[in-house]
Design a protein around this motif. Structure first.
Motif, short mmCIF file in Angstrom:
data_model
loop_
_atom_site.label_atom_id
_atom_site.label_comp_id
_atom_site.label_asym_id
_atom_site.label_seq_id
_atom_site.Cartn_x
_atom_site.Cartn_y
_atom_site.Cartn_z
N SER A 277 0.85 -1.18 0.00
CA SER A 277 0.00 0.00 0.00
C SER A 277 0.89 1.23 0.00
O SER A 277 1.64 1.45 0.95
N VAL A 278 0.84 2.02 -1.08
CA VAL A 278 1.72 3.18 -1.26
C VAL A 278 0.90 4.45 -1.25
O VAL A 278 -0.06 4.60 -2.01
N ASP A 279 1.29 5.39 -0.40
CA ASP A 279 0.63 6.69 -0.28
C ASP A 279 1.59 7.76 -0.80
O ASP A 279 2.67 7.96 -0.24
N ASP A 280 1.21 8.44 -1.90
CA ASP A 280 2.08 9.47 -2.49
C ASP A 280 1.76 10.88 -2.01
O ASP A 280 2.26 11.86 -2.55
N GLY A 281 0.91 10.98 -1.00
CA GLY A 281 0.53 12.27 -0.46
C GLY A 281 -0.85 12.72 -0.88
O GLY A 281 -1.47 13.57 -0.22
N ALA A 282 -1.36 12.16 -1.97
CA ALA A 282 -2.70 12.50 -2.45
C ALA A 282 -3.56 11.27 -2.68
O ALA A 282 -4.76 11.30 -2.47
N GLU A 283 -2.94 10.18 -3.11
CA GLU A 283 -3.66 8.94 -3.39
C GLU A 283 -2.93 7.77 -2.75
O GLU A 283 -1.71 7.80 -2.57
N THR A 284 -3.69 6.72 -2.45
CA THR A 284 -3.12 5.48 -1.93
C THR A 284 -3.47 4.34 -2.87
O THR A 284 -4.64 4.13 -3.19
N GLU A 285 -2.45 3.64 -3.34
CA GLU A 285 -2.63 2.47 -4.22
C GLU A 285 -2.26 1.22 -3.44
O GLU A 285 -1.17 1.14 -2.86
N THR A 286 -3.16 0.24 -3.41
CA THR A 286 -2.91 -1.01 -2.70
C THR A 286 -3.08 -2.18 -3.66
O THR A 286 -4.12 -2.32 -4.30
N ARG A 287 -2.05 -3.02 -3.76
CA ARG A 287 -2.05 -4.10 -4.74
C ARG A 287 -1.40 -5.36 -4.18
O ARG A 287 -0.56 -5.31 -3.28
N LEU A 288 -1.79 -6.48 -4.76
CA LEU A 288 -1.17 -7.77 -4.47
C LEU A 288 -0.14 -8.03 -5.56
O LEU A 288 -0.47 -8.12 -6.74
N ALA B 233 9.08 2.25 -8.41
CA ALA B 233 8.58 2.80 -9.67
C ALA B 233 7.53 3.88 -9.47
O ALA B 233 7.07 4.49 -10.44
N PHE B 234 7.13 4.15 -8.23
CA PHE B 234 6.14 5.19 -7.96
C PHE B 234 6.76 6.58 -8.11
O PHE B 234 7.89 6.82 -7.71
N PHE B 235 5.98 7.49 -8.71
CA PHE B 235 6.44 8.85 -8.91
C PHE B 235 6.17 9.70 -7.67
O PHE B 235 5.14 9.55 -7.01
N TYR B 236 7.10 10.59 -7.37
CA TYR B 236 6.84 11.58 -6.34
C TYR B 236 5.78 12.56 -6.85
O TYR B 236 5.71 12.88 -8.04
N ARG B 237 4.96 13.03 -5.92
CA ARG B 237 3.94 14.02 -6.24
C ARG B 237 4.32 15.35 -5.58
O ARG B 237 4.69 15.38 -4.40
N ASP B 238 4.22 16.45 -6.34
CA ASP B 238 4.57 17.74 -5.75
C ASP B 238 3.45 18.22 -4.84
O ASP B 238 2.37 17.62 -4.77
N THR B 239 3.70 19.30 -4.14
CA THR B 239 2.78 19.74 -3.09
C THR B 239 1.48 20.32 -3.62
O THR B 239 0.55 20.56 -2.84
N ASN C 230 6.64 9.91 0.23
CA ASN C 230 6.09 8.69 -0.34
C ASN C 230 6.23 7.60 0.72
O ASN C 230 7.34 7.29 1.16
N GLU C 231 5.09 7.05 1.14
CA GLU C 231 5.08 6.09 2.24
C GLU C 231 4.49 4.76 1.78
O GLU C 231 3.57 4.74 0.96
N ALA C 232 5.01 3.67 2.31
CA ALA C 232 4.56 2.34 1.90
C ALA C 232 4.44 1.41 3.11
O ALA C 232 5.29 1.43 4.01
N TRP C 233 3.37 0.60 3.09
CA TRP C 233 3.21 -0.52 4.01
C TRP C 233 3.31 -1.80 3.21
O TRP C 233 2.77 -1.90 2.10
N VAL C 234 3.98 -2.79 3.76
CA VAL C 234 4.17 -4.06 3.06
C VAL C 234 3.84 -5.21 4.01
O VAL C 234 4.40 -5.30 5.12
N LEU C 235 2.95 -6.08 3.59
CA LEU C 235 2.63 -7.32 4.32
C LEU C 235 2.92 -8.48 3.39
O LEU C 235 2.36 -8.55 2.29
N GLY C 236 3.82 -9.39 3.80
CA GLY C 236 4.18 -10.47 2.90
C GLY C 236 4.62 -11.73 3.61
O GLY C 236 4.70 -11.78 4.85
N ALA C 237 4.93 -12.74 2.81
CA ALA C 237 5.42 -14.01 3.33
C ALA C 237 6.33 -14.65 2.30
O ALA C 237 5.96 -14.78 1.13
#
Length: 374
Positions: A48-59, A161-167, A363-370
């Protein structure tokens, strides 16, 4: 802020690994001391990646240690040992190919081949030829901590590969991967020599080319020195230094990387790991980035399932995208071993803060894996 999440993904990630029965080793020995071994791993993650405006969560498949299969063939030859190794990634949609615009789902390509490697080992050392690791591969990633399964000196695996988002909310053309690296060596079609071990010291040297890419005709060569030992009282120490050169084809200049890393593991379970590196790029218009990295970790037997590792790390880089730019990253992770199914389950948080001539959101990310190996 938008969210895209399938709750069933959690069950898919852990169910595909931790619920699987443990497999017996797929190793077949012959009567002359040789063997053939089939091995591999799966490493699915929810990112789950938060670029400051949107959060994308994928498997996705984790680029940190991607899902793969391999084959080893070893045969004694007099006092020598002959080895053949083939290994390839599975080409699954990965964290390294996902960003705000989607995920690359092109599947397997020849660049997923990791090893087609022949080697001969004896008292003189080891000679290797074929697609495989250069001498500097791993030189920036010496790490004795158990949490290194999820948290180590390359900080871009989950969102590179995620792009930074400006303010003001506009996506830039600069990715997280552009803003940081540990300069670790890679795999090439190469010839390589490694010395025998001398009281914990060993060295390697290699020359290679990127034979899996039709657009890269550069020459690569490097040298590395390693040390590893366990001292009285059970203190473990390991360190590596390396120097690597990329000689550009058809372009004036070279790229020269100096990297090193060290790690100490104490009997108490505490460990400290550090890495640093600098790049001297003499090609036209290139910057000369550098970084340092540090991690504090602890591991112990807290539950009956297996070992638990926790850690926190920090990365500080300069001049990665442009001269004068600054990159700060920090992360925290926990890794839980599940011995019964040969699996490491992990949870990680990572924050990237990049400053250039333009202000960018974190740019912030949470990772849950095995990670399951067979």
């Amino acid at each position: 802020m938008t969210h895209k999440l399938k709750l069933s993904s959690v069950a898919i990630v852990l169910g595909a690994t931790t619920a699987a029965p443990a497999m017996a080793e797929l190793k077949y020995e012959n009567n002359s001391g040789g063997y053939v071994q089939l091995y591999g791993q799966f490493d699915p993650v929810i990112v789950s990646v938060d670029d400051g405006a949107e959060t994308e969560t994928r498997l996705l498949d984790n680029d940190l240690s991607n899902s793969r299969v391999g084959l080893r063939l070893m045969q004694p030859y007099g006092a020598n040992e002959f080895m053949f190794r083939f290994e390839t990634g599975l080409g699954l949609p990965s964290t390294g190919s996902a960003n705000q615009n989607g995920t690359n789902t092109n599947g397997w390509t020849r660049e997923d081949i990791r090893h087609v490697d022949f080697s001969l080992k004896g008292g003189y050392g080891k000679f290797s030829a074929g697609q495989g690791s250069m001498a500097s591969d791993g030189a920036a990633e010496t790490d004795l901590s158990y949490v290194g399964t999820a948290l180590y000196s390359f900080t871009n695996d989950e969102n590179g590969a995620f792009f930074y988002r400006d303010t003001i909310g506009v996506l830039s053309g600069i990715t997280v991967g552009d803003s940081a690296s540990n300069f670790d060596g890679g795999r090439r079609g190469r010839i390589r020599y490694d010395t025998p071990d001398f009281n914990g010291f060993s060295a390697g040297i290699a020359y290679g080319q990127n034979i899996l890419s039709s657009s890269d005709d550069d020459d690569y060569y490097d040298i590395a020195l390693k040390y590893r030992n366990t001292f009285s009282g059970g203190v473990e120490f390991a360190a590596t230094v390396a120097y690597a050169v990329r000689d550009f084809d058809g372009v004036s200049g070279e790229q020269k990387d100096t990297i090193g890393s060290a790690s100490v593991l104490l009997p108490s379970g505490f460990s400290f790991t550090a890495a640093l590196g600098s790049r001297d790029d003499t090609s036209t218009g290139a910057s000369d980035p550098d970084y340092w990295y540090a991690k504090l970790a602890y591991e112990g037997d807290w539950v009956s399932w297996g070992k638990t590792g926790v850690g926190i790390d920090y990365f500080d880089g300069s001049d990665f995208e442009n001269t004068g730019s600054s990159t700060k990253a920090w992360g925290v992770a926990v890794v839980q071993r599940i011995d019964s199914v040969n699996t490491d389950a992990y949870l990680k948080y990572r924050s990237h803060d990049f400053d250039d001539t333009v202000n960018f959101d974190k740019n912030e990310a949470w990772v849950l894996g095995a990670l399951w190996k067979f």
